[in-house]
Design a protein around this motif. Structure first.
Motif, PDB file in Angstrom:
ATOM      1  N   HIS A 174      -4.498  -3.025  -6.183  1.00 41.32           N
ATOM      2  CA  HIS A 174      -3.362  -3.447  -5.364  1.00 41.32           C
ATOM      3  C   HIS A 174      -2.114  -3.509  -6.227  1.00 41.32           C
ATOM      4  CE1 HIS A 174      -5.537  -4.695  -1.703  1.00 41.32           C
ATOM      5  NE2 HIS A 174      -6.527  -4.906  -2.537  1.00 41.32           N
ATOM      6  N   GLU A 187       0.870  -1.162   0.000  1.00 42.04           N
ATOM      7  CA  GLU A 187       0.000   0.000   0.000  1.00 42.04           C
ATOM      8  C   GLU A 187       0.907   1.211   0.000  1.00 42.04           C
ATOM      9  OE1 GLU A 187      -3.248  -0.252  -0.017  1.00 42.04           O
ATOM     10  OE2 GLU A 187      -3.808  -2.139   0.895  1.00 42.04           O
ATOM     11  N   LEU A 189      -5.639  -0.095   2.390  1.00 42.44           N
ATOM     12  CA  LEU A 189      -5.749   1.354   2.456  1.00 42.44           C
ATOM     13  C   LEU A 189      -6.481   1.922   1.245  1.00 42.44           C
ATOM     14  CD1 LEU A 189      -2.291   2.438   3.916  1.00 42.44           C
ATOM     15  CD2 LEU A 189      -4.530   2.595   4.998  1.00 42.44           C
ATOM     16  N   LYS A 215      -3.902  -4.667   9.368  1.00 43.92           N
ATOM     17  CA  LYS A 215      -3.274  -4.559   8.046  1.00 43.92           C
ATOM     18  C   LYS A 215      -4.357  -4.418   6.983  1.00 43.92           C
ATOM     19  CE  LYS A 215       1.206  -5.403   8.749  1.00 43.92           C
ATOM     20  NZ  LYS A 215       2.291  -4.570   8.195  1.00 43.92           N
ATOM     21  N   ASN A 258       2.264   0.269   3.907  1.00 41.48           N
ATOM     22  CA  ASN A 258       1.771  -0.964   4.506  1.00 41.48           C
ATOM     23  C   ASN A 258       2.138  -2.108   3.588  1.00 41.48           C
ATOM     24  OD1 ASN A 258       0.326  -2.678   6.131  1.00 41.48           O
ATOM     25  ND2 ASN A 258      -1.678  -2.033   5.405  1.00 41.48           N
ATOM     26  N   ILE A 259       2.797  -3.132   4.113  1.00 41.55           N
ATOM     27  CA  ILE A 259       3.183  -4.284   3.293  1.00 41.55           C
ATOM     28  C   ILE A 259       2.554  -5.532   3.871  1.00 41.55           C
ATOM     29  CG2 ILE A 259       5.110  -5.700   2.474  1.00 41.55           C
ATOM     30  CD1 ILE A 259       6.867  -3.222   2.595  1.00 41.55           C
ATOM     31  N   PHE A 301       0.102   4.341  -0.036  1.00 41.40           N
ATOM     32  CA  PHE A 301      -0.363   5.529   0.657  1.00 41.40           C
ATOM     33  C   PHE A 301       0.299   5.577   2.006  1.00 41.40           C
ATOM     34  CE2 PHE A 301      -3.555   6.273  -2.435  1.00 41.40           C
ATOM     35  CZ  PHE A 301      -4.085   5.054  -2.791  1.00 41.40           C
ATOM     36  N   LYS A 302       0.280   6.765   2.641  1.00 42.15           N
ATOM     37  CA  LYS A 302       0.822   6.847   4.003  1.00 42.15           C
ATOM     38  C   LYS A 302      -0.196   6.306   4.985  1.00 42.15           C
ATOM     39  CE  LYS A 302       4.254  10.509   4.106  1.00 42.15           C
ATOM     40  NZ  LYS A 302       4.620  11.811   4.626  1.00 42.15           N
ATOM     41  N   PRO A 303       0.152   5.515   5.972  1.00 41.09           N
ATOM     42  CA  PRO A 303       1.468   4.903   6.160  1.00 41.09           C
ATOM     43  C   PRO A 303       1.677   3.734   5.202  1.00 41.09           C
ATOM     44  CG  PRO A 303      -0.029   4.112   7.838  1.00 41.09           C
ATOM     45  CD  PRO A 303      -0.800   5.095   7.016  1.00 41.09           C
TER      46      PRO A 303
END
Lengths: 224, 349
Positions: free
Chosen positions: A208, A54, B248, B245, A60-61, A56-58
């Motif tokens: 994604h 991801e 987003l 998780k 994310n993996i 975008f902030k933050p």
């Protein structure tokens, strides 16, 4: 962090173990890679690690894995001039169908289980380096990763199994090295990036982006 | 050589497994932090239960937006104090935040959202094991909480409600917000600041005298320039929290979807939501909080109208408080809000 460490350790172990045991005979494939027509069969069995990112902030993996078996549908070798007429440079142009199953795990959120029959075009250069373009259309089931409760008709809550069915659409570009082409090891490694969309989420496609690193066992056989 | 390599690989893997198999950090002492989903139809509402495991008092936080999320709300330092004493329930509304599912626009109504909230209230009592439940709605969440309370059956399930800058009357609130904004634009022009920008701002409202969903983004952009949403960011304190998780990209998609589709009685909430005439149906204890600097839903006269019309005989509202806050006092004057919340909950539980 520790979960990521365990994941990468597992992947490294599989690769190391496979490498240590996959020693072919000298010049095993020298006579199998032929240029006139379909003179050989080729199959791949692959395992890949996926990192769904991801951006975008933050940042994310989320990690996952996929397993696929590749069946070559079309093979069009190309013969280029080499240093001598006795050692031509063979470029392999192949189309595969790759039934793939895999998962992406998102802690406390969902696990995405997918099945996709990929169509891939692989272009292998004479030294063994290859580029591969994949197209995917398949099915994804997103299972909730936390207890799911539903209010019953009598007002009580009951824990239920729940997830969503999705259509998955995407593609990826992969580069790698096929050890079986010029060396004695029937392996190939690859790394690349891809994008997939899952549908529907409020009638929308959710995008994604992911990175992938994989290891394949290459089966080459002379065709009778 | 091959056998030694295999043995070394196995040993390496064994060490990695032992090092990697550590449990997630557990909350301290009497604290709880559990994730759930509540299934309502085809949607899975994410619900996080945090706070004092021994408390039988729970506060359900109803997030704003619409289309926002409660997943990051816990980062607000305000909740750290509240969680010491009570359970706190953070949930994302239908088609909002990181809620999963395929919601048709026909289900994006305040009526359905109220039904979803009722599921959460019952869940809090049965699964989170809290017999005394309060709700805390902020901004759009305050409007949703107000609508939920119009039903006597719903009121009877609760001990009280904390209503913060509620969007109970978006229809007239938007008009007041434009007036507030035009006054600020005039002030900026009088000060000689960025004349072109503020003249364009005034021109924008002359072209768009009524705010629909399409205009609200630009409106909030203007409000931000004159601190109409957050009066003083230096007052805000955050704490680091763990988050699931999530996808987003889904959160960003929902943030657009919810405000574009939400309805009240079949019409867009931005042009038709006005619960003023029904406020007299609310009888349970209510704590109303409104920031004096709020430009999105100006305190004058939305707060007075709420106080005048609400039917509760146990209404706690102090007009002299929260003078430094804009739209969300529990962010900007969290210490005072902590004191007031605890006093309200203890008095009514």
């Amino acid at each position: 962090m520790r979960k990521h460490f365990l994941y990468f350790s597992l992947l490294l172990f599989v690769m190391m173990y496979t490498l240590s045991s996959a020693i072919a005979q000298d010049n095993k494939y020298k006579d199998i890679i032929k240029t006139d027509g379909l003179k050989n069969k080729k199959y791949l069995a692959s395992i890949s690690g996926i990192a769904d990112m991801e951006l975008f902030k933050p940042v994310n993996i989320n990690l996952g894995m996929s397993f696929s078996g590749s069946i070559r549908l079309l093979y069009k070798p190309k013969l280029n001039k080499g240093k001598s007429v006795y050692s031509p440079r063979i470029i392999e142009r192949e189309i595969y169908i790759k039934p793939t199953v895999g998962y992406i795990y998102r802690k406390r959120y969902n696990t995405a289980l997918f099945f996709i029959p990929e169509i891939a075009y692989r272009h292998t250069f004479y030294k063994g380096v290859f580029l591969e373009l994949n197209m995917d259309v398949g099915y994804m089931f997103t299972k909730m990763n936390a207890p799911v409760y539903e209010r019953q008709d009598d007002g009580t809550f009951k824990e239920v199994f729940f997830g969503h069915h999705n259509l998955m659409l995407g593609g990826k570009l992969v580069a790698g090295y096929d050890f079986s082409k010029n060396m004695r090891t029937p392996l190939a490694i690859n790394f690349g990036t891809g994008v997939f969309y899952r549908y529907p989420s409020n009638q929308k496609w959710i995008r994604h982006i992911y990175a992938e690193v994989g290891l394949s066992y290459v089966f080459r056989r002379a065709k009778e | 050589m091959q056998l030694n390599f295999k043995i070394l690989s196995i040993l390496f893997f064994a060490v990695a497994v032992l090092a990697g198999c550590s449990p997630d950090p557990k909350p301290n002492g009497d604290q709880v932090d559990n994730y759930y989903f509540v299934k309502v139809g085809d949607v899975a509402l994410p619900v996080r239960v945090c706070g004092n495991i021994k408390s039988d008092v729970a506060i359900i936080f109803i997030h704003g937006g619409p289309g926002g999320s409660a997943q990051g709300e816990r980062g607000n330092i305000y909740w750290k104090e509240i969680e010491k004493y009570y359970k706190v329930i953070y949930y994302d509304q239908r088609g909002s935040g990181v809620t999963q599912g395929n919601v048709p626009p026909s289900e994006m109504s305040i009526e359905q959202f109220s039904e979803d909230l009722d599921n959460i209230v019952d869940f809090t009592k049965q699964v989170a094991k809290a017999s005394k439940v309060f709700i805390h709605g902020a901004s759009w969440g305050g409007g949703l909480a107000t609508y939920y309370l119009l039903d006597t059956t719903h009121q009877n399930k609760l001990k009280g409600a904390i209503i913060e800058s509620p969007a109970y009357d978006i229809k007239n609130g938007a008009v007041l917000s434009i007036q507030w904004m035009l006054h600020k634009a005039d002030s900026m022009i009088a000060l000689g600041k960025n004349l072109d920008y503020w003249n364009n701002c005034k021109n924008y409202y002359s072209i768009h005298p009524i705010l629909t969903y399409n205009e609200f983004k630009q409106h909030q952009s203007y409000l931000t320039q004159v601190y109409g949403l957050v009066s003083n960011g230096a007052n805000i304190q955050v704490q680091s929290i763990s988050t699931p998780k999530v996808e987003l990209a889904l959160g960003y998609s929902n943030a657009e979807f919810a405000p574009a589709t939400l309805t009240y009685e079949g019409q867009s909430i931005f042009t038709h939501l006005d619960l003023t005439s029904k406020l007299n149906q609310i009888k349970l204890p209510v704590m109303l909080v409104w920031g004096a600097q709020d430009g999105l839903l100006p305190k004058n006269n939305l707060a007075e109208k709420f106080v005048t019309n609400v039917g509760s005989l146990n209404l706690k509202y102090d007009d002299t408080k929260y003078l430094l806050s804009a739209h969300l006092p529990h962010f900007e004057e969290w210490q005072q809000f902590d004191v007031d919340t605890k006093a309200f909950v203890e008095a009514n539980k």
